[in-house]
Scaffold this active site. Sequence first.
Site, PDB file in Angstrom:
ATOM      1  N   CYS A   1      19.366 -20.893  56.179  1.00 25.81           N
ATOM      2  CA  CYS A   1      19.285 -21.671  54.841  1.00 25.81           C
ATOM      3  C   CYS A   1      18.598 -22.936  54.932  1.00 25.81           C
ATOM      4  CB  CYS A   1      20.753 -21.212  54.088  1.00 25.81           C
ATOM      5  SG  CYS A   1      21.015 -19.518  53.927  1.00 25.81           S
TER       6      CYS A   1
ATOM      7  N   LYS B   1      23.858 -19.342  45.559  1.00 22.02           N
ATOM      8  CA  LYS B   1      22.572 -18.737  45.625  1.00 22.02           C
ATOM      9  C   LYS B   1      22.677 -17.157  46.081  1.00 22.02           C
ATOM     10  CE  LYS B   1      22.111 -20.562  50.001  1.00 22.02           C
ATOM     11  NZ  LYS B   1      22.410 -19.298  51.005  1.00 22.02           N
TER      12      LYS B   1
ATOM     13  N   HIS C   1      27.325 -13.640  47.941  1.00 24.16           N
ATOM     14  CA  HIS C   1      26.750 -12.365  47.678  1.00 24.16           C
ATOM     15  C   HIS C   1      27.772 -11.399  47.030  1.00 24.16           C
ATOM     16  CE1 HIS C   1      23.706 -13.478  50.507  1.00 24.16           C
ATOM     17  NE2 HIS C   1      24.393 -13.386  51.538  1.00 24.16           N
TER      18      HIS C   1
ATOM     19  N   ASP D   1      26.101 -19.562  49.727  1.00 26.81           N
ATOM     20  CA  ASP D   1      25.887 -18.403  49.867  1.00 26.81           C
ATOM     21  C   ASP D   1      26.720 -17.195  49.135  1.00 26.81           C
ATOM     22  OD1 ASP D   1      23.795 -16.734  51.159  1.00 26.81           O
ATOM     23  OD2 ASP D   1      24.847 -15.985  52.839  1.00 26.81           O
TER      24      ASP D   1
ATOM     25  N   ASP E   1      25.738 -24.412  52.381  1.00 24.32           N
ATOM     26  CA  ASP E   1      26.545 -23.367  52.862  1.00 24.32           C
ATOM     27  C   ASP E   1      27.740 -23.547  53.841  1.00 24.32           C
ATOM     28  OD1 ASP E   1      24.633 -22.138  51.086  1.00 24.32           O
ATOM     29  OD2 ASP E   1      23.748 -20.977  52.809  1.00 24.32           O
TER      30      ASP E   1
END
Length: 194
Positions: free
Chosen positions: A140, A101, A59, A57, A15
């Site tokens: 994370c 993810k 989203h 990351d 990340d």
Amino acid sequence: MRISLTGRSALLIVDVQNDFLPGGALPVPNGDTVIAPLNNYIGLFAKRGLPVFATRDWHPKQHVSFRERGGPWPPHCVQNTRGAEISSMLNLPPGVRIVDKAFSPDRDAYSGFQETVLSLELHRLGVKRLFIGGLATDYCVKATVIDSIDLGFETVLLLDAVKGVDVNPGDSEKAVREMILKGAVGITLNDVLH
Ligand code: VGL
Ligand code: ZN
């Protein structure tokens, strides 16, 4: 602690995205200080032709972890935005494998192994020893390191290439202690035999 870079080693960068860096939506304090050390590790792995992975990351808009939905975080790393891009300061090698993810709207996922093909790809490549650095130590990175150990990888935590959020003071130090207690090997660049 000396550790060898064997032919069955891989590097996993967690990340290192614009939103987690200074000026981003959810900046990790001094998060940019991981970039130079990570570039050194990338150099070692790339020179040996060893695999390099990088998680993002990733989203959807209105992810469950965002405040507007009762989550703990401001909106960050929204898919296909500049904030979600991996920092251009990171010298990712050709052939880097990107693993997204936390893409499900109603579930968060701190670990790079959660609902991804990461372990499958590592096993397919014959990886036994996984070197992990990036952001954030207390979220994370920690979740990824714990899963890596549980999945049976020899797990190496890059102490000079991680930084934490420290929502509560000391969270990062505590996370490092937990990872080491669980079985992670903590090293810095000088410890790598190559
Ligand atoms: C992370 C907070 C929210 C991380 C991701 O990458 O550590 N932290 N989402
Ligand atoms: Zn997130």
